[in-house]
Scaffold this motif. Structure first.
Motif, PDB file in Angstrom:
ATOM      1  N   VAL A 141      -3.677   0.553  -3.123  1.00  0.00           N
ATOM      2  CA  VAL A 141      -3.458  -0.909  -2.709  1.00  0.00           C
ATOM      3  C   VAL A 141      -3.084  -1.888  -3.614  1.00  0.00           C
ATOM      4  N   SER A 142      -2.157  -2.742  -3.765  1.00  0.00           N
ATOM      5  CA  SER A 142      -1.762  -3.482  -4.902  1.00  0.00           C
ATOM      6  C   SER A 142      -2.104  -4.965  -4.181  1.00  0.00           C
ATOM      7  N   TYR A 143      -2.821  -5.677  -5.134  1.00  0.00           N
ATOM      8  CA  TYR A 143      -3.394  -6.986  -4.621  1.00  0.00           C
ATOM      9  C   TYR A 143      -3.266  -7.930  -5.605  1.00  0.00           C
ATOM     10  N   VAL A 154       0.883  -1.158   0.108  1.00  0.00           N
ATOM     11  CA  VAL A 154      -0.195  -0.038   0.073  1.00  0.00           C
ATOM     12  C   VAL A 154       0.877   0.919   0.028  1.00  0.00           C
ATOM     13  N   GLN A 155       0.586   2.091  -0.664  1.00  0.00           N
ATOM     14  CA  GLN A 155       1.358   3.446  -0.688  1.00  0.00           C
ATOM     15  C   GLN A 155       0.388   4.570  -0.933  1.00  0.00           C
ATOM     16  N   GLU A 156       0.961   5.770  -0.489  1.00  0.00           N
ATOM     17  CA  GLU A 156       0.257   6.991  -0.752  1.00  0.00           C
ATOM     18  C   GLU A 156       0.444   7.486  -2.174  1.00  0.00           C
ATOM     19  N   THR A 157      -0.454   7.995  -2.816  1.00  0.00           N
ATOM     20  CA  THR A 157      -0.467   8.000  -4.187  1.00  0.00           C
ATOM     21  C   THR A 157      -0.615   9.659  -4.597  1.00  0.00           C
ATOM     22  N   GLU A 158       0.604  10.186  -5.145  1.00  0.00           N
ATOM     23  CA  GLU A 158       0.677  11.524  -5.474  1.00  0.00           C
ATOM     24  C   GLU A 158      -0.176  11.850  -6.533  1.00  0.00           C
ATOM     25  N   GLU A 159      -1.021  12.848  -6.220  1.00  0.00           N
ATOM     26  CA  GLU A 159      -2.009  13.527  -7.268  1.00  0.00           C
ATOM     27  C   GLU A 159      -1.826  15.047  -7.359  1.00  0.00           C
ATOM     28  N   CYS A 175      -1.175  -8.958 -10.483  1.00  0.00           N
ATOM     29  CA  CYS A 175      -0.995  -7.891  -9.641  1.00  0.00           C
ATOM     30  C   CYS A 175      -2.026  -6.682 -10.061  1.00  0.00           C
ATOM     31  N   SER A 176      -3.141  -6.622  -9.180  1.00  0.00           N
ATOM     32  CA  SER A 176      -4.126  -5.527  -9.324  1.00  0.00           C
ATOM     33  C   SER A 176      -4.003  -4.304  -8.497  1.00  0.00           C
ATOM     34  N   GLU A 177      -4.617  -3.292  -9.014  1.00  0.00           N
ATOM     35  CA  GLU A 177      -4.451  -2.083  -8.011  1.00  0.00           C
ATOM     36  C   GLU A 177      -5.942  -1.479  -7.810  1.00  0.00           C
ATOM     37  N   VAL A 178      -6.030  -0.871  -6.663  1.00  0.00           N
ATOM     38  CA  VAL A 178      -7.266  -0.012  -6.381  1.00  0.00           C
ATOM     39  C   VAL A 178      -6.811   1.376  -5.759  1.00  0.00           C
TER      40      VAL A 178
END
Ligand SMILES: CCCCCCCCCCCCC/C=C/[C@@H](O)[C@H](COP(=O)(O)O)NC(C)=O
Ligand SMILES: Nc1ncnc2c1ncn2[C@@H]1O[C@H](COP(=O)(O)OP(=O)(O)O)[C@@H](O)[C@H]1O
Ligand SMILES: [Ca+2]
Length: 561
Positions: A101-103, A69-74, A114-117
């Motif tokens: 979140v990658s899962y 999990v990582q903070e997303t910079e937008e 590897c999927s992401e949300v």
């Protein structure tokens, strides 16, 4: 191995967050991360206009399948793109903080992706709270590896090992914060020797090999020898109880057959294998030791084949430049030569509580046969799982003329033969399946071979026998002692004895006294007379066995209707 989780799962965090500008109820408990769309008034109205009401989708990801999990910079808040759905003003303007979140997501044929949300939050504190809560849960998964030693065979398969690792695997390891030391091998046996004598194994949680079955074989030879050496166990003694290796091994398939990867994961896909490593899977595996007169020769985990598969391998080694196609060319050539070999096989059959080779049931993830109580213990598994009758040692002896003698410690499923050489063999039950293919016509042998590639039973031929064994020995006829031969030849005619004599003096002759070699996981063995013993669960892989179909038919991504 299963993660221990409190029951019922403990609720940790629950908020209303947004995903693609729609509101979602997001919940984290000790077992799952879930997000469920919150129905809005607009959606209800639109649905009423355009058709029947569809309830919002719910998604569940087990915590043990979250990769990171990582903070997303937008830079700017995302804007609404829905055609009919107007995004509430408050959501669009205030959701500039997000985390991703990658899962693991299951796709067809046992493949993982590897999927992401990416979930958006109204304020940074909430965003960080989510990142921290998920990270805390991941840190409890102590089974996951943190440091890996990676060996790449740049010449395996289609010479794509290095590229496969760099492009498909390294990014996944880095996303999962796994640190690696990578060694690109410079010669055959480089990885084996490095593991055996040099590598500082205390630094690592596992070893990864990028290559084919031959490369995997190097890794297990290095690791098993090192473990025995460190514990003062003499590998040359065929009756020694070997010490199991503590480091798990990951296989990134980049070879020609990739049977060990295929039979333990269900696919030969590098990304799938990388993800099984990341989530810290553990699959114990049996290993055969092979001796000749109290001299250790090799270990085998997949195919040990004399006659047909030995000859295919010997011929294919001269065609290495062709890559994986060499096996097809040599296969046809060997099939046409139709050599048979005479010899004696003796074996120690296993009890039926470890299944039989004709079972319909196959070894799958969480297999009950491989989890028998006696196979649970950490040491001396092979000794302790042997029943009293087996200990008494009722050896069976079979003499004959064989086109092939194969021992499969596991199914040996591979893309070429999806059910494998022995479809009901188990990965970790302490036994191997011994398959004897007696001399028969070319046509019959072809029918037998072709059955490896379809659903028909390849053992259902009068010239094929199969036994589940713990140990076996083979002696080719030309190596049988004079007294053994004399005893047998006395039974035959004088004329036969005369020809046998000539053949023994001319080993190149293609009659029943010709030589073959053993194909040991794709390596040629120097001796024909061998003794073999299965060591139950001697090694562990970063795998979980092949999952049942139902497991990858979206058990967690429930699109509720
Ligand atoms: C004429 C039609 C023939 C169809 C026969 C299909 C039977 C296929 C059964 C394959 C069993 C493979 C067992 C795996 C062995 C590997 O360890 C070994 C080494 O693989 P590697 O080259 O290191 O990837 N490969 C071979 C072909 O000997
Ligand atoms: N750098 C290297 N140069 C040459 N051979 C190597 C090297 N590294 C490993 N090998 C050997 O290459 C052989 C085949 O490797 P493998 O990865 O199994 O590919 P394949 O499946 O195509 O046979 C193995 O026996 C291994 O010992
Ligand atoms: Ca087995």
């Amino acid at each position: 191995m299963q993660e221990k989780q409190p029951k019922p799962p403990l609720l940790l965090l629950s908020s209303q967050l947004s995903l693609q500008n729609r509101g979602y109820e997001v919940t984290l408990n000790s077992a799952f991360l879930s997000w469920k769309e919150v129905e809005t008034r607009q959606k209800r109205t639109a649905a009423n206009i355009y058709g029947p009401l569809k309830a919002a989708g719910s998604h569940y990801v087990p915590v043990c399948e979250i990769i990171s999990v990582q903070e997303t910079e937008e830079d700017c808040p995302s804007t609404g793109i829905g055609k009919w759905q107007k995004v509430p003003q408050s959501l669009a303007e205030s959701n500039q903080y997000a985390f991703t979140v990658s899962y693991v997501e299951r796709t067809q044929k046992h493949r993982w992706r590897c999927s992401e949300v990416t979930l958006h939050c109204t304020d940074r504190t909430l965003c960080l709270q989510w990142v921290q809560a998920i990270r805390e849960q991941l840190s409890l998964l102590t089974i996951r590896p943190k440091r890996l030693l990676v060996y790449i065979n740049p010449y395996g398969g289609k010479h794509r090992g290095k590229r496969i690792y760099e492009q498909k695997v390294a990014p996944i390891f880095s996303r999962a914060s796994i640190s690696t030391d990578v060694i690109i091998t410079e010669r055959a046996n480089h990885a084996r020797d490095h593991l055996k004598t040099e590598a500082d194994l205390k630094k690592y949680d596992g070893v990864v090999c990028v290559g084919g079955d031959g490369m995997f074989s190097e890794i297990i030879h290095g690791l098993i020898s090192r473990t025995q050496c460190d514990s003062g166990v003499d590998q040359n003694r065929a009756d020694e109880t070997l010490i199991p290796c503590s480091l798990r091994i990951g296989i990134i398939p980049a070879g020609s057959t990739d049977c060990i990867c295929y039979a333990t994961v269900g696919s030969n896909d590098p990304v799938t294998s990388a993800l099984h490593i990341v989530v810290g899977d553990s699959q114990p595996m049996d290993v055969c030791s092979i001796h000749h007169n109290n001299t250790f020769l090799r270990y085998s985990v997949s195919l040990l084949g004399y006659g047909f598969y030995g000859d295919v391998l010997t011929d294919s080694e001269r065609k290495r430049w062709m890559g994986p196609a060499r096996y097809d060319i040599s296969g046809v050539k060997t099939f046409l030569s139709h050599h048979y070999y005479e010899g004696t096989i003796s074996f120690l059959p296993a009890d039926e509580n470890v299944g039989t080779p004709r079972d319909k049931l196959q070894c799958r993830s969480g297999c009950n046969i491989c989890r028998l109580p006696s196979a649970d213990k950490q040491v001396s598994k092979d000794e302790e799982s042997i029943s009293d009758t087996e200990k008494k040692g009722v050896w069976q002896v079979i003499r004959g003329k064989f086109l092939a003698i194969n021992a499969a410690c596991m199914s040996c499923a591979c893309p070429r033969s999806p059910k494998g050489l022995s479809p009901a063999a188990h990965l970790a039950n302490g036994t191997a399946d011994l398959i004897l293919v007696r001399k028969c016509s070319r046509f019959d042998f072809l029918r037998h071979l072709l059955r490896h590639t379809n659903k028909d039973d390849q053992f259902d031929h009068p010239f094929v026998e199969v036994y589940r064994v713990r140990q076996f020995r083979f002696t080719p006829r030309y190596e049988e002692t004079d007294s053994e031969l004399e005893l047998r030849e006395a039974e035959g005619s004088g004329r036969k004895r005369f020809f046998s004599q000539i053949c023994r003096e001319h080993p190149a002759c293609t009659c029943s006294l010709a030589h073959s070699s053993w194909n040991c996981d794709g390596e040629i063995l120097p001796h024909a007379a061998i003794q073999v013993r299965v060591h139950c669960q001697l090694i562990k892989l970063f795998a979980r066995g092949i999952e049942e179909q139902s497991v990858f038919e979206e058990p967690y991504t429930l699109s509720a209707i």
